[in-house]
Design a protein around this motif. Structure first.
Motif, PDB file in Angstrom:
ATOM      1  N   GLN A  22     -10.677   2.853  -7.974  1.00 40.25           N
ATOM      2  CA  GLN A  22     -10.542   2.081  -6.748  1.00 40.25           C
ATOM      3  C   GLN A  22     -11.867   1.997  -5.978  1.00 40.25           C
ATOM      4  O   GLN A  22     -12.175   0.982  -5.386  1.00 40.25           O
ATOM      5  CB  GLN A  22      -9.454   2.729  -5.871  1.00 40.25           C
ATOM      6  CG  GLN A  22      -8.847   1.801  -4.860  1.00 40.25           C
ATOM      7  CD  GLN A  22      -7.469   2.283  -4.390  1.00 40.25           C
ATOM      8  OE1 GLN A  22      -6.925   3.255  -4.910  1.00 40.25           O
ATOM      9  NE2 GLN A  22      -6.906   1.616  -3.419  1.00 40.25           N
ATOM     10  N   SER A  42       0.828  -1.201   0.000  1.00 42.21           N
ATOM     11  CA  SER A  42       0.000   0.000   0.000  1.00 42.21           C
ATOM     12  C   SER A  42       0.866   1.256   0.000  1.00 42.21           C
ATOM     13  O   SER A  42       1.871   1.321   0.706  1.00 42.21           O
ATOM     14  CB  SER A  42      -0.892  -0.020   1.239  1.00 42.21           C
ATOM     15  OG  SER A  42      -1.742   1.089   1.193  1.00 42.21           O
ATOM     16  N   GLY A  43       0.502   2.215  -0.831  1.00 43.70           N
ATOM     17  CA  GLY A  43       1.191   3.495  -0.846  1.00 43.70           C
ATOM     18  C   GLY A  43       2.449   3.526  -1.693  1.00 43.70           C
ATOM     19  O   GLY A  43       3.147   4.528  -1.715  1.00 43.70           O
ATOM     20  N   LYS A  96       1.083   2.484  -6.962  1.00 42.20           N
ATOM     21  CA  LYS A  96       0.393   1.736  -8.020  1.00 42.20           C
ATOM     22  C   LYS A  96      -0.687   2.589  -8.685  1.00 42.20           C
ATOM     23  O   LYS A  96      -0.757   2.684  -9.911  1.00 42.20           O
ATOM     24  CB  LYS A  96      -0.249   0.466  -7.424  1.00 42.20           C
ATOM     25  CG  LYS A  96       0.726  -0.408  -6.681  1.00 42.20           C
ATOM     26  CD  LYS A  96       0.063  -1.663  -6.147  1.00 42.20           C
ATOM     27  CE  LYS A  96      -0.982  -1.400  -5.084  1.00 42.20           C
ATOM     28  NZ  LYS A  96      -0.425  -0.869  -3.833  1.00 42.20           N
ATOM     29  N   SER A  97      -1.504   3.227  -7.847  1.00 40.67           N
ATOM     30  CA  SER A  97      -2.557   4.079  -8.420  1.00 40.67           C
ATOM     31  C   SER A  97      -1.946   5.215  -9.215  1.00 40.67           C
ATOM     32  O   SER A  97      -2.481   5.618 -10.260  1.00 40.67           O
ATOM     33  CB  SER A  97      -3.444   4.647  -7.309  1.00 40.67           C
ATOM     34  OG  SER A  97      -4.142   3.624  -6.656  1.00 40.67           O
ATOM     35  N   THR A  98      -0.846   5.743  -8.721  1.00 44.78           N
ATOM     36  CA  THR A  98      -0.176   6.828  -9.431  1.00 44.78           C
ATOM     37  C   THR A  98       0.246   6.370 -10.823  1.00 44.78           C
ATOM     38  O   THR A  98       0.020   7.071 -11.813  1.00 44.78           O
ATOM     39  CB  THR A  98       1.055   7.302  -8.636  1.00 44.78           C
ATOM     40  OG1 THR A  98       0.633   7.608  -7.303  1.00 44.78           O
ATOM     41  CG2 THR A  98       1.684   8.511  -9.266  1.00 44.78           C
TER      42      THR A  98
HETATM   43  N1  ATP Z   1      -2.096  14.040  -5.683  1.00 43.41           N
HETATM   44  C1  ATP Z   1      -1.101  13.698  -4.856  1.00 43.41           C
HETATM   45  N2  ATP Z   1      -0.377  14.650  -4.231  1.00 43.41           N
HETATM   46  C2  ATP Z   1       0.627  14.322  -3.395  1.00 43.41           C
HETATM   47  N3  ATP Z   1       0.984  13.070  -3.119  1.00 43.41           N
HETATM   48  C3  ATP Z   1       0.312  12.064  -3.692  1.00 43.41           C
HETATM   49  C4  ATP Z   1      -0.774  12.316  -4.603  1.00 43.41           C
HETATM   50  N4  ATP Z   1      -1.276  11.130  -5.015  1.00 43.41           N
HETATM   51  C5  ATP Z   1      -0.540  10.187  -4.406  1.00 43.41           C
HETATM   52  N5  ATP Z   1       0.414  10.732  -3.617  1.00 43.41           N
HETATM   53  C6  ATP Z   1       1.424   9.995  -2.831  1.00 43.41           C
HETATM   54  O1  ATP Z   1       1.972   9.018  -3.666  1.00 43.41           O
HETATM   55  C7  ATP Z   1       2.195   7.819  -2.955  1.00 43.41           C
HETATM   56  C8  ATP Z   1       1.594   6.661  -3.726  1.00 43.41           C
HETATM   57  O2  ATP Z   1       0.181   6.791  -3.747  1.00 43.41           O
HETATM   58  P1  ATP Z   1      -0.723   5.796  -4.548  1.00 43.41           P
HETATM   59  O3  ATP Z   1      -2.122   6.214  -4.364  1.00 43.41           O
HETATM   60  O4  ATP Z   1      -0.250   5.682  -5.945  1.00 43.41           O
HETATM   61  O5  ATP Z   1      -0.460   4.438  -3.770  1.00 43.41           O
HETATM   62  P2  ATP Z   1      -1.059   2.992  -4.038  1.00 43.41           P
HETATM   63  O6  ATP Z   1       0.083   2.107  -4.312  1.00 43.41           O
HETATM   64  O7  ATP Z   1      -2.148   3.053  -5.025  1.00 43.41           O
HETATM   65  O8  ATP Z   1      -1.636   2.629  -2.607  1.00 43.41           O
HETATM   66  P3  ATP Z   1      -2.952   1.762  -2.269  1.00 43.41           P
HETATM   67  O9  ATP Z   1      -2.557   0.353  -2.505  1.00 43.41           O
HETATM   68  O10 ATP Z   1      -3.151   2.052  -0.818  1.00 43.41           O
HETATM   69  O11 ATP Z   1      -4.038   2.241  -3.128  1.00 43.41           O
HETATM   70  C9  ATP Z   1       1.630   8.016  -1.575  1.00 43.41           C
HETATM   71  O12 ATP Z   1       2.694   8.224  -0.691  1.00 43.41           O
HETATM   72  C10 ATP Z   1       0.786   9.233  -1.694  1.00 43.41           C
HETATM   73  O13 ATP Z   1       0.863   9.975  -0.497  1.00 43.41           O
END
Ligand code: ATP
Ligand code: MG
Lengths: 266, 300
Positions: free
Chosen positions: A86, A45-46, A49-51
């Motif tokens: 999501q 998590s974090g 991936k979503s990014t």
């Molecule tokens: N718009 C934004 N502005 C600043 N930081 C961001 C933004 N979007 C994401 N982040 C940061 O980027 C990192 C990755 O976020 P992301 O949502 O891509 O994680 P993830 O792998 O999808 O997590 P999860 O499995 O919990 O969904 C995190 O540390 C988050 O705080």
């Protein structure tokens, strides 16, 4: 890295900065995806991936690097890269049918007649077995049903790449199993190219042609890419004792829990 | 008789204590649709109609008791009714000039409110969208709005009289300026709170600006907008009565002022009852529209 790949993510960096503080999320991420391939992205998590998915969708810009789809640079969102978000993100004031129709009417405004669009919308809803609840609003249907409508909406755009952000994450195990089977069936039929984020190791192995494993953030990279050479159609019950399946599962688990254990970011 | 129905009766009996006996008596019969309906009306009366009526009766009794003493400054309710009987039974008379039934006064006030409020709705929603959507508009306009909205409605009246040189547009302006602030502010908050998911959906299917406005923005912000509209309609009704006292002409505010000048305290009291009831109805109407329009959205 050949520019010929269907979808090509090349040396992508992503940093968010706010108030002088820069947060490096992705560092040098590269991935080539072939047409019709089913790719899972797995990671803690974090890690970003979503990014990464949002970058491919064109909803988030890159800091460095480039994404090509069929040789064209991705720089804005569009229906050729439909997203299932999501948290379903259906519009609560529209019925299930209207949610799908909103996308269909916009995407096919010029290429299909009104009757054709209605028929197309209905076909997508039937594809996910939701015809019986098409006139209900999101607040009146279950989480699994919402997710199915979200998938129908994305499929309805006839995307070149289908982007799924933890599509079954919020569902109970039974519903998840059922939806996974449904998605496998749909993909066998439509041969979509799919990029799916997941937390679930079994789901990744069951559905994917390749599994992309990401290291922990900050500055997450692609740690390993694992091919899953299992025949399709895949039957989950038969796979339980399949050697390739077990090996793939073990490899992913090993990556996630031995080599890149989740450390609480300070 | 099946168990669930008995249980339902139990629940009813404890909820509406005075009705317990009646409900128990009905229980053995299979409830016909009419009986069910009657029971629902009965329940509604027991829970929402009876309590305020009882309290009202007590208050009236109390009022009657204190104001019946000789030398009391205000008339008791019985006196009010006899004094104003003519106005109560015939709200529609019109003897020309300002000598009209209460219906006409209320109508004149409502017309002013309708015009001023309608302008406020259009301008308020438009400005609210602007402020909610653009960070720069918010930075520039929000502080100004926050200051202007605290100006009491009547303080605008002299200025608008100077600008318009006429009572009618001045009153409408006061209505407008009173009710526009909550509409602007609530709309802006609603727009700012649109989940990113919704705008992402709009981006993926490539809605254009106008489509985004009508298909996403307005429905998504509707619950907030209607909160503003409801506050606005209440404020405009508050303002019109005060404004009319000063500008004169036909209208419920002037009616009250006129009654005060001729020492008809009973007329004032009757007018106050009408003002209250009309204000209540206005609020209900907006709430009803809000419910009809935002059904499903509020629970998102
Ligand atoms: N718009 C934004 N502005 C600043 N930081 C961001 C933004 N979007 C994401 N982040 C940061 O980027 C990192 C990755 O976020 P992301 O949502 O891509 O994680 P993830 O792998 O999808 O997590 P999860 O499995 O919990 O969904 C995190 O540390 C988050 O705080
Ligand atoms: Mg995520």
């Amino acid at each position: 890295m050949s520019a010929q790949a269907f979808l090509s993510i090349q040396h992508v960096d992503k940093a968010f900065s706010r108030g002088g503080v820069t947060n490096e999320v992705l560092k040098d991420v590269s991935l080539d995806v072939h047409e019709g391939e089913y790719i899972s992205i797995i990671g803690h998590s974090g890690c970003g991936k979503s990014t990464l998915l949002n970058i491919v969708a064109g909803l988030t810009g890159v800091t460095k690097g480039v994404v090509f789809l069929e040789g064209k640079v991705v720089d804005e969102p569009g229906p050729d890269r439909a997203v299932v978000f999501q948290n379903h993100s259906l519009l609560p004031w529209l019925t299930a049918y209207e949610n799908v129709a909103l996308a269909v009417d916009k995407v096919f405004a010029k290429t299909k007649s009104k009757a054709e669009r209605h028929e197309w919308t209905m076909r997508q809803i039937e594809l996910v077995n939701m015809a019986h609840a098409k006139d209900r609003r999101p607040s009146e249907i279950s989480g699994g049903m919402k997710q199915r409508i979200g998938i129908a909406r994305a499929l309805a755009m006839q995307p070149k790449v289908l982007l799924l952000d933890e599509p079954f994450g919020a569902l109970d195990a039974l519903t998840r199993t059922h939806l996974q089977d449904q998605v496998m069936q749909i993909q066998a039929e439509l041969k979509n190219t799919v990029l799916m984020i997941t937390h679930d190791v079994d789901e990744a192995v069951l559905l994917s042609d390749r599994i992309v494993m990401m290291t922990n953030g900050p500055s997450a990279r692609i740690g390993e890419v694992l091919s899953v050479p299992l025949e399709r159609p895949r039957k989950r019950l038969e796979l339980v004792s399949d050697r390739t399946y077990i090996a793939a599962r073990a490899a992913v688990l090993k990556f996630l829990y031995e080599r890149h254990r989740f450390v609480e970011a300070a | 008789m099946s168990a669930p129905v008995l249980k339902l009766d139990d629940a009813r009996a404890t909820k509406a204590a005075p009705a317990a006996e009646v409900v128990a008596f009905r229980a053995p019969k299979a409830p016909s649709p009419i009986a069910k309906r009657a029971r629902r009306v009965f329940d509604w009366a027991a829970t929402t109609l009876i309590p305020p009526l009882v309290v009202l009766a007590l208050l009236l009794l109390f009022w009657e008791l204190i104001c019946s003493r000789p030398g009391s400054a205000l008339p008791p309710p019985s006196q009010v009714v006899t004094d104003t009987w003519e106005l109560i039974v015939d709200p529609f008379y019109d003897r020309g000039g300002l000598d009209k039934g209460l219906f006409w006064h209320l109508l004149a006030s409502l017309q002013r409110v309708a015009v001023g409020y309608a302008i406020a709705v259009v301008v308020g929603v438009a400005l609210g969208v602007l402020v909610g959507q653009s960070t720069w508009a918010m930075r520039g306009l929000d502080p100004i709005f926050q200051i202007l909205r605290t100006v009491p409605p009547l303080a605008w009246l002299p200025l608008s009289l100077a600008a318009f040189r006429d009572g009618q547009p001045s009153a409408i302006f006061v209505i407008f300026i009173t009710s526009v602030w909550p509409i602007i502010i609530n709309t802006a908050v609603g727009i700012r709170n649109i989940p990113t998911d919704y705008s992402n959906v709009a981006k993926v299917i490539r809605l254009n600006g106008f489509e985004y406005f009508t298909k996403i923005m307005i429905p998504a912000a509707a619950p907030y907008i209607f909160t503003g509209l409801r506050i606005g309609v209440g404020l405009s009704w508050l303002a019109i009565v005060a404004a009319e006292m000063l500008i004169g002409g036909v209208g419920i505010g002037f009616f009250i002022w006129d009654a005060w000048n001729s020492s008809n305290i009973s007329d004032i009291i009757l007018a106050l009852v009408y003002v209250g009831v009309v204000g209540f109805i206005l609020d209900r109407i907006v709430a009803f529209i809000a419910n009809a329009v935002t059904r499903g959205t509020a629970t998102a």
